[in-house]
Every structure is written in structure tokens, then in C-alpha cells.
Design a protein around this motif. Structure first.
Motif, PDB file in Angstrom:
ATOM      1  N   VAL A 103     -11.107   9.587 -10.152  1.00 61.35           N
ATOM      2  CA  VAL A 103     -10.733   9.007  -8.865  1.00 61.35           C
ATOM      3  C   VAL A 103     -11.847   9.319  -7.864  1.00 61.35           C
ATOM      4  N   ARG A 142       0.862  -1.185   0.000  1.00 59.46           N
ATOM      5  CA  ARG A 142       0.000   0.000   0.000  1.00 59.46           C
ATOM      6  C   ARG A 142       0.900   1.237   0.000  1.00 59.46           C
ATOM      7  N   ARG A 199     -14.028  10.203  -1.168  1.00 58.58           N
ATOM      8  CA  ARG A 199     -14.817   9.574  -0.110  1.00 58.58           C
ATOM      9  C   ARG A 199     -14.577  10.256   1.229  1.00 58.58           C
ATOM     10  N   ALA A 233      -2.106  -6.670  -6.442  1.00 58.30           N
ATOM     11  CA  ALA A 233      -1.802  -5.367  -7.032  1.00 58.30           C
ATOM     12  C   ALA A 233      -1.552  -4.327  -5.953  1.00 58.30           C
ATOM     13  N   HIS A 276      -9.544   9.993   0.116  1.00 58.42           N
ATOM     14  CA  HIS A 276     -10.313  10.033   1.362  1.00 58.42           C
ATOM     15  C   HIS A 276     -10.123  11.412   2.008  1.00 58.42           C
ATOM     16  N   ARG A 315      -1.691  -0.825  -4.029  1.00 58.79           N
ATOM     17  CA  ARG A 315      -2.773   0.154  -3.950  1.00 58.79           C
ATOM     18  C   ARG A 315      -2.196   1.517  -3.591  1.00 58.79           C
ATOM     19  N   HIS A 316      -2.681   2.557  -4.271  1.00 54.28           N
ATOM     20  CA  HIS A 316      -2.262   3.930  -4.022  1.00 54.28           C
ATOM     21  C   HIS A 316      -3.498   4.723  -3.595  1.00 54.28           C
ATOM     22  N   GLU A 317      -3.452   5.326  -2.410  1.00 52.14           N
ATOM     23  CA  GLU A 317      -4.589   6.081  -1.885  1.00 52.14           C
ATOM     24  C   GLU A 317      -4.097   7.418  -1.331  1.00 52.14           C
ATOM     25  N   PRO A 333      -1.370   6.277  -9.840  1.00 51.04           N
ATOM     26  CA  PRO A 333      -2.563   5.424 -10.009  1.00 51.04           C
ATOM     27  C   PRO A 333      -3.422   5.362  -8.750  1.00 51.04           C
ATOM     28  N   LEU A 334      -3.939   6.509  -8.329  1.00 48.71           N
ATOM     29  CA  LEU A 334      -4.752   6.557  -7.121  1.00 48.71           C
ATOM     30  C   LEU A 334      -6.060   5.804  -7.322  1.00 48.71           C
ATOM     31  N   THR A 335      -6.448   5.045  -6.311  1.00 47.42           N
ATOM     32  CA  THR A 335      -7.729   4.342  -6.356  1.00 47.42           C
ATOM     33  C   THR A 335      -8.814   5.090  -5.600  1.00 47.42           C
ATOM     34  N   ALA A 336      -8.419   6.018  -4.711  1.00 45.46           N
ATOM     35  CA  ALA A 336      -9.410   6.769  -3.936  1.00 45.46           C
ATOM     36  C   ALA A 336      -8.745   7.978  -3.300  1.00 45.46           C
TER      37      ALA A 336
END
Length: 207
Positions: A69, A7, A72, A132, A48, A134-136, A43-46
Motif C-alpha cells: 500500500v 469512498r 504518501r 469501484a 496518507h 475506494r478505501h484510504e 483493500p486500502l489504496t493509499a
């Protein structure tokens, strides 16, 4: 059994806020947009963000610079005291000043903060399930950014105090399976012009 992957946690403090903290200033909006530009290609997935307006506005301005993107809201990404140290934990020469500083915050922030901080660690840190990475991005406040950096470095719990994060600066933590957390980047303001760095801090902290 499913594997785990790294992560990458991108942390930022909201942009500069108005005096009543109800919205971003023009400088704060510019800071957020520039950070969004910097994060293009990540490659951000979200994204917050905490529940307060200054964090939400920052997150949405960053999101406008990115493609699709999701943004949330998270209570755990809010503004609160993450840990209340006992006097005996603190360096004797600074204990009075530190405890006096903390006593100035509302009781609700001091009482509810530790549980929210624990929730933030659970939600935002550690390797992720799957193969995979994850980039957040978490858009938060000075105290939680300091707490997550402290937790990654496994320093004493009181040591979140004295760790300062500039408005719209970027910190990146990596949580890889089988390895201790890595601090890849801390409080970087390279995407901001000089007049937008360290807003809200006294001159002696401008570096």
C-alpha cells in the motif's frame, strides 16, 4: 458519463509521541503496528500522512503490516487549528475556556489552519469517480480527525472542539453517492491492549 462510487475514509491519530514530539515512543510504535495488523484485509489504496515525524512514523509502521500500500505525505493531513470560532458562536459558559485554549497555539497554526482544513475536506472526503469503492487511510492528528467527523455530521463549525481521538484509534467514514456521509466507526481502540489506550489523556477521559 463516468459514475461515482463510495469512498471509505479510515482515520487515525498518530501513535504516542515523545515529550518533544520528535518521534514515537515504544508504546506509540506498538500502537501503530497493532493498527496495521487490524487493517490487514482492508483493500486500502493509499496511506496518507501529515508532514510531522510522529505521523510519518506511524504511517510507515502501519504500512509495514500491509502488502504494497503506497504511503504518501500530505500537508492537508497535518497538525493545525481547522477553524477559529468567534465568541458569539460558542456556548457562553465555555467561551472563555475555549478561546483561551486556542490562543495558546502559534499564530501560524491559527492563521493557516482553515485553508488546510478546506484542502483536507476536498482531498479526502466525498464519493469518488468510477465504479469501484475506494478505501484510504489518513494518519493525522486530533484536531483534523475531529474536524472531519464534525464535517461529516454537519454540526456547527466550532464543534470540532471537544471531540477527542485516542492515539492509533480507528474512525471510519463512508461517503456514498446520493447519501449523507455515514459515521461507521468512531475512536475504536479494540485492537489495543488496555495499557495502550488513551495515552496522553487525563484519567477522566479513559473509557
Amino acid at each position: 458519463m463516468p459514475g461515482t462510487a463510495a469512498r471509505y475514509l479510515y482515520l487515525t491519530r498518530h501513535g504516542e509521541a515523545s515529550a518533544d514530539e520528535s518521534e514515537l515512543t515504544p508504546a506509540g510504535r506498538r500502537q501503530a503496528a497493532l493498527l496495521g495488523e487490524r487493517l490487514r484485509g482492508v483493500p486500502l489504496t493509499a496511506i496518507h500522512h501529515g508532514p510531522l515525524a510522529r505521523a510519518e512514523q506511524t504511517a510507515r509502521l502501519i504500512g509495514e503490516q500491509l502488502d504494497g500500500v503506497p504511503v504518501r505525505r500530505s500537508e492537508a493531513a497535518g497538525d493545525y487549528i481547522p477553524y477559529l470560532p468567534a465568541r458569539e458562536e460558542l456556548p457562553p459558559e465555555t467561551a472563555d475556556a475555549m478561546l483561551g485554549f486556542l490562543s495558546g497555539f502559534p499564530a501560524e497554526e491559527r492563521e493557516q489552519g482553515p485553508a488546510l482544513a478546506a484542502a483536507a475536506v476536498e482531498q479526502f472526503t466525498g464519493p469518488v469517480a468510477g465504479d469501484a469503492p475506494r478505501h484510504e487511510l489518513v494518519v493525522t492528528h486530533n484536531f483534523l480527525a475531529a474536524w472531519l467527523v464534525r464535517a461529516a455530521l454537519d454540526t456547527p463549525r466550532w464543534r470540532w472542539m471537544g471531540v477527542n481521538h485516542a492515539n492509533a484509534a480507528l474512525t471510519v467514514l463512508r461517503y456514498a453517492p446520493g447519501r449523507p456521509p455515514s459515521l461507521l466507526l468512531f475512536n475504536d481502540t479494540g485492537h489495543l491492549p488496555r495499557d495502550l489506550r488513551w495515552t496522553g489523556f487525563p484519567p477522566e477521559l479513559h473509557v
